[in-house]
Design an enzyme around this catalytic site. Structure first.
Site, PDB file in Angstrom:
ATOM      1  N   GLU A  61      -7.830  47.810 107.537  1.00 53.77           N
ATOM      2  CA  GLU A  61      -7.679  49.450 106.740  1.00 53.77           C
ATOM      3  C   GLU A  61      -8.930  49.429 106.009  1.00 53.77           C
ATOM      4  OE1 GLU A  61      -4.124  48.233 103.548  1.00 53.77           O
ATOM      5  OE2 GLU A  61      -3.634  48.766 105.679  1.00 53.77           O
TER       6      GLU A  61
ATOM      7  N   ASP B 152       2.202  79.991  97.616  1.00 54.88           N
ATOM      8  CA  ASP B 152       1.958  80.246  96.101  1.00 54.88           C
ATOM      9  C   ASP B 152       3.240  81.163  95.724  1.00 54.88           C
ATOM     10  OD1 ASP B 152      -0.211  78.668  95.906  1.00 54.88           O
ATOM     11  OD2 ASP B 152      -1.545  80.434  96.218  1.00 54.88           O
TER      12      ASP B 152
ATOM     13  N   SER C  87      -4.805  40.262  93.081  1.00 56.92           N
ATOM     14  CA  SER C  87      -6.256  40.880  93.655  1.00 56.92           C
ATOM     15  C   SER C  87      -6.457  40.035  94.975  1.00 56.92           C
ATOM     16  CB  SER C  87      -7.245  40.286  92.653  1.00 56.92           C
ATOM     17  OG  SER C  87      -7.131  40.690  91.474  1.00 56.92           O
ATOM     18  N   LEU C  88      -7.646  40.650  95.719  1.00 56.89           N
ATOM     19  CA  LEU C  88      -7.887  39.849  97.007  1.00 56.89           C
ATOM     20  C   LEU C  88      -9.005  38.925  96.925  1.00 56.89           C
ATOM     21  CD1 LEU C  88      -7.458  43.161  99.156  1.00 56.89           C
ATOM     22  CD2 LEU C  88      -5.771  41.039  99.089  1.00 56.89           C
TER      23      LEU C  88
ATOM     24  N   LYS D  62     -16.173  42.622 102.373  1.00 54.36           N
ATOM     25  CA  LYS D  62     -17.003  43.424 101.309  1.00 54.36           C
ATOM     26  C   LYS D  62     -18.382  43.693 102.133  1.00 54.36           C
ATOM     27  CE  LYS D  62     -16.336  43.974  97.499  1.00 54.36           C
ATOM     28  NZ  LYS D  62     -15.226  44.893  96.665  1.00 54.36           N
TER      29      LYS D  62
ATOM     30  N   TYR E 230      -0.697  52.261 100.307  1.00 52.99           N
ATOM     31  CA  TYR E 230      -1.146  51.193 101.483  1.00 52.99           C
ATOM     32  C   TYR E 230      -0.460  49.958 101.080  1.00 52.99           C
ATOM     33  CZ  TYR E 230      -3.469  49.198  97.340  1.00 52.99           C
ATOM     34  OH  TYR E 230      -3.715  48.544  96.142  1.00 52.99           O
TER      35      TYR E 230
ATOM     36  N   CYS F 253     -31.138  38.373  65.079  1.00 50.63           N
ATOM     37  CA  CYS F 253     -30.958  37.495  63.712  1.00 50.63           C
ATOM     38  C   CYS F 253     -32.206  36.636  63.580  1.00 50.63           C
ATOM     39  CB  CYS F 253     -29.760  36.725  63.665  1.00 50.63           C
ATOM     40  SG  CYS F 253     -29.703  35.530  64.675  1.00 50.63           S
TER      41      CYS F 253
ATOM     42  N   CYS G 148     -28.690  31.770  71.196  1.00 50.24           N
ATOM     43  CA  CYS G 148     -29.110  32.200  69.729  1.00 50.24           C
ATOM     44  C   CYS G 148     -28.510  30.797  68.972  1.00 50.24           C
ATOM     45  CB  CYS G 148     -28.709  33.258  69.402  1.00 50.24           C
ATOM     46  SG  CYS G 148     -28.694  33.485  67.543  1.00 50.24           S
TER      47      CYS G 148
ATOM     48  N   ASP H  84     -12.098  52.840  97.171  1.00 53.93           N
ATOM     49  CA  ASP H  84     -12.741  52.761  95.834  1.00 53.93           C
ATOM     50  C   ASP H  84     -12.335  53.557  94.796  1.00 53.93           C
ATOM     51  OD1 ASP H  84     -14.341  51.361  94.134  1.00 53.93           O
ATOM     52  OD2 ASP H  84     -16.091  52.310  94.629  1.00 53.93           O
TER      53      ASP H  84
ATOM     54  N   ARG I  90      -2.129  49.179  87.502  1.00 58.04           N
ATOM     55  CA  ARG I  90      -2.273  47.695  87.707  1.00 58.04           C
ATOM     56  C   ARG I  90      -2.138  46.985  86.662  1.00 58.04           C
ATOM     57  NH1 ARG I  90      -5.324  43.656  88.239  1.00 58.04           N
ATOM     58  NH2 ARG I  90      -4.613  41.821  89.825  1.00 58.04           N
TER      59      ARG I  90
ATOM     60  N   LYS J 181      -5.229  42.327 106.746  1.00 59.16           N
ATOM     61  CA  LYS J 181      -3.809  41.610 106.448  1.00 59.16           C
ATOM     62  C   LYS J 181      -3.074  41.384 107.492  1.00 59.16           C
ATOM     63  CE  LYS J 181      -3.493  45.489 102.804  1.00 59.16           C
ATOM     64  NZ  LYS J 181      -2.350  46.548 102.366  1.00 59.16           N
TER      65      LYS J 181
ATOM     66  N   GLU K  86      -3.434  53.937  95.992  1.00 58.21           N
ATOM     67  CA  GLU K  86      -5.140  54.017  95.301  1.00 58.21           C
ATOM     68  C   GLU K  86      -5.344  55.465  95.156  1.00 58.21           C
ATOM     69  OE1 GLU K  86      -8.303  51.535  94.259  1.00 58.21           O
ATOM     70  OE2 GLU K  86      -6.345  51.198  94.971  1.00 58.21           O
TER      71      GLU K  86
ATOM     72  N   CYS L  51     -25.160  35.517  63.629  1.00 56.86           N
ATOM     73  CA  CYS L  51     -25.698  36.656  64.475  1.00 56.86           C
ATOM     74  C   CYS L  51     -24.872  37.772  64.428  1.00 56.86           C
ATOM     75  CB  CYS L  51     -26.037  35.915  65.645  1.00 56.86           C
ATOM     76  SG  CYS L  51     -26.889  37.203  66.846  1.00 56.86           S
TER      77      CYS L  51
ATOM     78  N   ASP M  19      -1.769  79.682 102.256  1.00 56.38           N
ATOM     79  CA  ASP M  19      -1.839  79.340 100.958  1.00 56.38           C
ATOM     80  C   ASP M  19      -0.869  80.579 100.113  1.00 56.38           C
ATOM     81  OD1 ASP M  19      -3.073  77.174 101.450  1.00 56.38           O
ATOM     82  OD2 ASP M  19      -4.916  77.935 100.911  1.00 56.38           O
ATOM     83  N   ALA M  20      -1.245  81.801 100.475  1.00 59.14           N
ATOM     84  CA  ALA M  20      -0.522  82.794  99.739  1.00 59.14           C
ATOM     85  C   ALA M  20       1.157  82.706  99.874  1.00 59.14           C
ATOM     86  CB  ALA M  20      -0.920  84.175 100.291  1.00 59.14           C
TER      87      ALA M  20
END
Length: 669
Positions: A114, A40, A85-86, A312, A224, A409, A424, A118, A137, A288, A172, A429, A36-37
């Protein structure tokens, strides 16, 4: 050019190449070659060079990831291809039905399975190997330009490892569980509200007007899907992901190619049990069809591809206590009982409310205030009460009764025969007014930024608005009298309201909140009638004569325009200058009447949706698959199997310029 500048340019180019190379080994291959050094030090040297010679700074330089000046807003970006959408599968039977539908069309098939991350969907476009735009999207057709924010995300390559004329990918944006916990701890320590879950945190981070805020958040992006390319020849989805990884993207991990649906089902069960082992949240798996040629043959509906489905995970459950039951009145007057819960952790977020749907559900489940209940997230999104733990009752629980008058109301509440919903009956209202205006200003409707629920409630309480049309008569001086309303906020709000006058007729029709009229129905009505005036005068018979408009929508439209209070609002909108017009379908020459079209490949002048709309307006029909009934196949870049099938069947092929010439002429008889 001075020798020193020449040398600085060469060194800057070398540093960018080295940093990009090390980013690839670190983020894509997970095989860091330097410490990392050392990394950097390379970055710091480049920063100092660019500070000394600002003319050397390029948009794709690694130094630009830190974030620039805050933006005033997000400009709209139209996607080349709609981001659909799926459809969802919730068990083995759903997956088998999907497999059967696929095999009936294309025969033997391989699937790629795959994780379904989320997070927030993003679309990345590269031109000549450089990141051009990054967008959300949005509604699938038009998203928001968040390029400056996405540049701050280390796993988004600014320069591809191979120079391609054009590349468009879908991915994603997400936050790991560890980064999410750390962010919430920091926000809590600073007295700021915490995020409910990693998805909300990722979305909130990317939609910051100040890229420096995004840069401070630990975001990542998995790519993806290859959406469009020039210079790549790819036959399968799995192959495309391998190539995208070679180009420098971090592609979706843990994917597997399956040759049978039984393998897919087994894999879904395996990940159902293992989902919490992953360092990021997933809410299911995506299945897919692997072959791009077979994907083209299967096509898509207006909303979902026929070649993919989302499995799901079964809803996670938790046990908690109902502390109270309250009533929420929606914009159509429906009273929805909501359980106030003792807060409980569920599926990655803290849940304190759950829907009880309606009175029948409360009676069937015998839900009482004080009950211990099982709650779950339906589709891992909406919390609901599943069942009551009756064995835990202690006698202090209180039955709940739906009110006979509206809590907002005091108007009578009715329940029509055959309906589960109580409504209602109040014509004024405040709850219906508030929810209706919230819908009116929402992004898919009139899209008036700066008008959230709290601001709308304040405007109503102050008496400045009594309906949505009153928004167009707001006075700057009156706005400035409101609490927490400064001069800049008032000016921005008035500008957004003025800008909304230029929205389409379809947006306005949808914004009116006519029952059963969604976005698609609004577009159809706008094309058919061309103005609110003509739509208002339409009869039930005229409405049901439109193929896509059923009796429920027709009846609802007629009822809406029959109400005096709605006509008053429409007249006020018209006086304010909100009176959009569209060309009617029947006013256009029906050059394509009786002709069936199939579109394939990427179009340049038109989007796919615009081409479909043009064909339909001129009397033609659009199909997703090529058959002997097809009259014309319109081809763009990378047309795929539909083009080959059209050639084999001897169907007329039209390139985009030929198609545009055709619709401008009267050649079709």
């Amino acid at each position: 050019m001075s020798t020193s500048l020449d040398g600085a340019r060469r060194r800057a180019e070398e540093l960018r190449r080295l940093i990009s190379e090390h980013d690839y080994y670190y983020y894509v291959l997970d095989q860091p070659r330097i410490s990392d050094a050392e990394y950097d030090a390379l970055l710091q040297e480049l920063i100092e060079l660019e500070q000394t010679y600002p003319e050397l700074i390029t948009p794709s330089s690694p130094t630009q990831r830190v974030g620039g000046r805050p933006a005033e807003g997000f400009r709209p970006v139209r996607h080349r291809q709609p981001l659909l959408s799926l459809a969802n599968a919730f068990g083995a039977d759903d997956l088998k039905e999907f497999d059967q539908r696929v095999r009936q069309v294309v025969g033997p098939v391989d699937y790629v399975v795959e994780p379904k991350i989320d997070g927030l969907t993003v679309a990345l476009v590269y031109q000549d190997g450089q990141l051009l735009t990054g967008a959300t999207r949005g509604d699938g057709e038009v998203g928001e330009d968040i390029t400056a924010n996405l540049k701050t995300v280390r796993t988004v390559p600014l320069t591809l490892r191979r120079n391609l004329p054009r590349l468009e990918v879908r991915g994603e944006a997400y936050m790991t569980k560890e980064a999410f916990v750390r962010l919430n701890e920091e926000r809590e320590a600073q007295g700021e509200p915490t995020f409910a879950n990693p998805r909300n945190a990722a979305a909130g981070s990317l939609r910051q007007l100040d890229p420096r805020v995004t840069a401070a958040r630990a975001l990542n992006v998995f790519v993806y899907a290859l959406m469009y390319s020039e210079g790549l020849e790819v036959a399968t989805h799995d192959e495309s992901l391998n190539i995208l990884a070679e180009l420098g993207f971090v592609v979706i991990p843990y994917r597997r190619v399956c040759t049978t649906i039984d393998e897919v089902i087994d894999l879904c069960q395996e990940w159902t049990d293992r989902r919490h082992e992953l360092p990021f949240e997933i809410d299911g798996l995506v299945i897919k069809v692997n072959s791009f040629s077979q994907q083209n043959d299967l096509g898509a509906t207006s909303k979902t591809p026929r070649w993919a489905i989302a499995y799901k995970f079964p809803a996670e459950q938790a046990i908690t206590v109902i502390e109270d039951i309250i009533i929420r009145v929606g914009r159509t007057g429906v009273l929805t009982p909501t359980a106030i819960l003792k807060p409980v952790r569920l599926a990655g977020s803290t849940v304190s409310r759950a829907t009880l749907h309606n009175e029948d559900v409360i009676r069937e489940k015998d839900v009482r205030i004080g009950d211990t209940v099982v709650v779950q997230k339906a589709g891992d999104v909406i919390p609901e009460v599943v069942e009551v733990c009756r064995e835990r009752r202690q006698g202090q629980e209180r039955p709940f009764t739906m009110p006979v008058v509206c809590p907002e109301c005091r108007a009578p509440v009715i329940r029509l025969p055959g309906e589960a919903a109580a409504r209602c009956t109040g014509t004024n209202c405040p709850a219906q007014l508030r929810e209706g205006i919230i819908h009116f200003v929402s992004r898919d409707a009139m899209n008036i930024e700066g008008l959230g629920p709290a601001a709308i409630s304040q405007l109503i309480a102050s008496g400045l608005i009594k309906d949505a049309a009153d928004l167009y008569y707001l006075d700057r001086g009156e706005l400035l009298k409101l609490e927490r309303m400064g001069e800049k906020s008032a000016d921005n709000l008035l500008a957004a309201i003025e800008q909304s006058k230029h929205n389409s007729l379809a947006q306005l029709i949808f914004a009116l909140g006519i029952r059963h009229v969604g976005q698609r129905a609004a577009r159809i009505l706008a094309r058919q009638f061309g103005s609110l005036e003509r739509l208002q005068a339409a009869t039930y018979e005229e409405l049901t004569g439109i193929p896509e408009i059923g009796s429920k929508i027709a009846e609802s439209v007629c009822n809406f325009f029959a109400q005096e209070q709605n006509r008053v609002v429409l007249e006020k909108l018209k006086r304010a200058g909100v009176d959009p017009r569209e060309r009617q379908t029947k006013d256009l020459p029906q050059l394509l009447a009786g002709k069936q079209f199939v579109l394939t490949g990427g179009l340049e002048t038109l989007t796919r949706k615009e081409a479909e709309a043009l064909i339909e307006q001129l009397g033609g029909k659009v199909s997703s698959s090529v058959s002997r009934k097809t009259d014309y196949v319109v081809v763009g870049a990378d047309p795929g199997a539909k083009y080959d099938k059209a050639v084999a069947l001897g169907i007329t092929i039209l390139h985009e310029d030929e198609f545009l010439e055709l619709v401008k002429s009267s050649k079709i008889r």
